[in-house]
Design a protein around this motif. Structure first.
Motif, short mmCIF file in Angstrom:
data_model
loop_
_atom_site.label_atom_id
_atom_site.label_comp_id
_atom_site.label_asym_id
_atom_site.label_seq_id
_atom_site.Cartn_x
_atom_site.Cartn_y
_atom_site.Cartn_z
N GLY A 102 23.98 35.71 3.83
CA GLY A 102 25.01 34.99 3.13
C GLY A 102 25.29 35.41 1.70
O GLY A 102 26.23 34.91 1.09
N ASP A 169 29.25 37.79 7.39
CA ASP A 169 28.86 36.45 7.82
C ASP A 169 28.91 36.35 9.34
O ASP A 169 28.05 35.71 9.96
CB ASP A 169 29.77 35.39 7.19
CG ASP A 169 29.58 35.30 5.68
OD1 ASP A 169 28.42 35.29 5.23
OD2 ASP A 169 30.59 35.24 4.96
N LYS A 261 28.43 27.80 13.82
CA LYS A 261 27.68 27.06 12.80
C LYS A 261 26.86 28.02 11.93
O LYS A 261 26.74 27.83 10.71
CB LYS A 261 26.74 26.05 13.47
CG LYS A 261 27.43 24.84 14.07
CD LYS A 261 27.92 23.89 12.99
CE LYS A 261 28.46 22.61 13.62
NZ LYS A 261 28.99 21.67 12.59
N HIS A 264 29.21 29.80 9.58
CA HIS A 264 29.61 28.87 8.52
C HIS A 264 28.49 28.70 7.49
O HIS A 264 28.74 28.67 6.28
CB HIS A 264 29.98 27.52 9.13
CG HIS A 264 30.40 26.49 8.12
ND1 HIS A 264 31.59 26.58 7.42
CD2 HIS A 264 29.80 25.35 7.69
CE1 HIS A 264 31.69 25.55 6.59
NE2 HIS A 264 30.62 24.79 6.75
N ARG A 265 27.27 28.59 7.97
CA ARG A 265 26.12 28.41 7.07
C ARG A 265 25.91 29.64 6.20
O ARG A 265 25.56 29.52 5.02
CB ARG A 265 24.86 28.10 7.87
CG ARG A 265 23.62 27.85 7.01
CD ARG A 265 23.84 26.76 6.00
NE ARG A 265 22.67 26.53 5.17
CZ ARG A 265 22.71 25.95 3.97
NH1 ARG A 265 23.86 25.55 3.45
NH2 ARG A 265 21.60 25.79 3.29
N SER A 266 26.13 30.82 6.78
CA SER A 266 26.02 32.05 6.01
C SER A 266 27.01 32.04 4.86
O SER A 266 26.68 32.40 3.72
CB SER A 266 26.27 33.27 6.92
OG SER A 266 26.20 34.48 6.18
N LYS A 267 28.24 31.62 5.12
CA LYS A 267 29.26 31.53 4.07
C LYS A 267 28.86 30.50 3.02
O LYS A 267 29.04 30.72 1.82
CB LYS A 267 30.61 31.16 4.69
CG LYS A 267 31.20 32.25 5.56
CD LYS A 267 32.51 31.79 6.19
CE LYS A 267 33.11 32.89 7.06
NZ LYS A 267 34.37 32.46 7.72
N GLU A 268 28.31 29.39 3.48
CA GLU A 268 27.89 28.33 2.56
C GLU A 268 26.82 28.81 1.59
O GLU A 268 26.85 28.47 0.40
CB GLU A 268 27.33 27.13 3.34
CG GLU A 268 28.37 26.18 3.87
CD GLU A 268 27.73 24.94 4.51
OE1 GLU A 268 28.43 23.93 4.58
OE2 GLU A 268 26.55 25.00 4.91
N LEU A 269 25.87 29.59 2.09
CA LEU A 269 24.76 30.06 1.25
C LEU A 269 25.30 30.87 0.07
O LEU A 269 24.86 30.70 -1.06
CB LEU A 269 23.79 30.90 2.08
CG LEU A 269 22.93 30.14 3.09
CD1 LEU A 269 22.19 31.11 3.99
CD2 LEU A 269 21.94 29.22 2.37
N GLN A 271 28.36 30.70 -1.18
CA GLN A 271 29.16 29.84 -2.06
C GLN A 271 28.29 28.97 -2.95
O GLN A 271 28.57 28.78 -4.12
CB GLN A 271 30.07 28.96 -1.18
CG GLN A 271 31.17 29.74 -0.49
CD GLN A 271 31.89 28.94 0.58
OE1 GLN A 271 31.51 27.81 0.89
NE2 GLN A 271 32.92 29.51 1.18
N VAL A 272 27.20 28.44 -2.39
CA VAL A 272 26.31 27.57 -3.15
C VAL A 272 25.67 28.34 -4.31
O VAL A 272 25.64 27.87 -5.46
CB VAL A 272 25.20 26.98 -2.25
CG1 VAL A 272 24.12 26.34 -3.09
CG2 VAL A 272 25.80 25.95 -1.30
#
Length: 276
Positions: A102, A169, A261, A264-269, A271-272
């Motif tokens: 991510g 991702d 999912k 999506h989590r890879s993208k979230e990591l 971004q966070v």
């Protein structure tokens, strides 16, 4: 072909171990050219040292000073602290390779604060047996030569796909996490086999070889997965009964959702961490 580079792994978890094991078993890098660094888990370092005969280090600065290639293999949340610690001793002659899910190259470059070449990769734990499905892309300062070096390293532990960074991702959700999906299904198949009367050893042997055969069949045919499973089915037969049960429980949709999912989590990591 052996690569004469000093390689340091920052992080000594399962992914780092898988890559180390693959490189050593294929004689691509000698054990004395590899250093594994881990700050907190001394027992883990002792295990890595004893198992693979590589150098180990609990001091990040000492671990990276003489490294030609630095592989970032820590948890995403630890990236900022790790780079902040080592960047005073880094030079533009070193190559940074990330296997962190991510995290875009631009974020790593920003953290480094210097034009140090960065290559982003996403292998999977099948690297340990030389069968990883890896993808790589390069950052702003990495050259064709850097890309070729990393491609050689990761081709030694499986296949390598060159992709655009915006595709990473998806690679993470499919190939990076993919082995876990199969192991999860295999666990269920082995349990079902034992419930049907086979021993654990028999179940494991039969299911394992079935998976190996499926992989080789896919590699050696131009037929689609749909054509292949229909090839196994006959009207009113055992396979049809099983497939109908999977369809009744929306098996394919569940798998697609699981991959989605993970993507999506890879993208979230990314971004966070970008916001912190």
């Amino acid at each position: 072909m052996q690569i004469n580079k000093q390689i340091t792994f920052l992080g000594a978890g399962s992914m780092a171990e898988a890559i180390i094991g693959g490189l050593i078993s294929r004689n691509i890098v000698s054990p004395h050219s590899i250093t594994a660094a881990n700050l907190q888990d001394q027992l883990r370092l002792e295990y890595i040292e004893e198992t693979y005969k590589v150098n180990v280090q609990s001091d990040r600065l000492e671990a990276v000073k003489e490294a030609d290639i630095i592989i970032l293999a820590m948890k995403p949340k630890n990236l900022h602290d790790a780079i902040a610690h080592i960047k005073p001793v880094l030079t533009n002659d070193q190559l940074v390779v990330s296997v962190i899910a991510g995290i875009p190259t631009s974020l790593i470059e920003e953290e480094l604060g210097a034009p140090i070449p960065v290559i982003r990769t996403m292998p999977n734990t099948s690297a340990k047996v030389g069968e990883s499905a890896s993808a790589i892309c390069r950052g702003a300062y990495a050259t064709d030569a850097h890309l070729a070096t990393v491609e050689t390293l990761f081709r030694a532990i499986g296949s390598v796909s060159l992709v655009k960074e915006e595709q990473m991702d998806a690679v993470t959700g499919v190939a990076g996490s993919g082995p876990a999906y199969f192991y999860y299904m295999i666990e269920a198949m082995e349990k079902a086999a034992c419930e049907a009367g086979l021993s654990e050893e028999q179940a494991h042997e039969l299911v394992t070889q079935t998976v190996v055969g499926v992989g080789k069949r896919l590699q050696n045919t131009k037929k689609s997965p749909s054509e292949l499973y229909q090839e196994v089915m006959s009207p009113g037969g055992t396979t049809e009964a099983g497939i109908h049960t999977l369809r009744d429980h929306s098996f394919q949709q569940t798998v697609q959702s699981a991959v989605g999912k993970a993507v999506h989590r890879s993208k979230e990591l990314g971004q966070v961490l970008s916001k912190n």
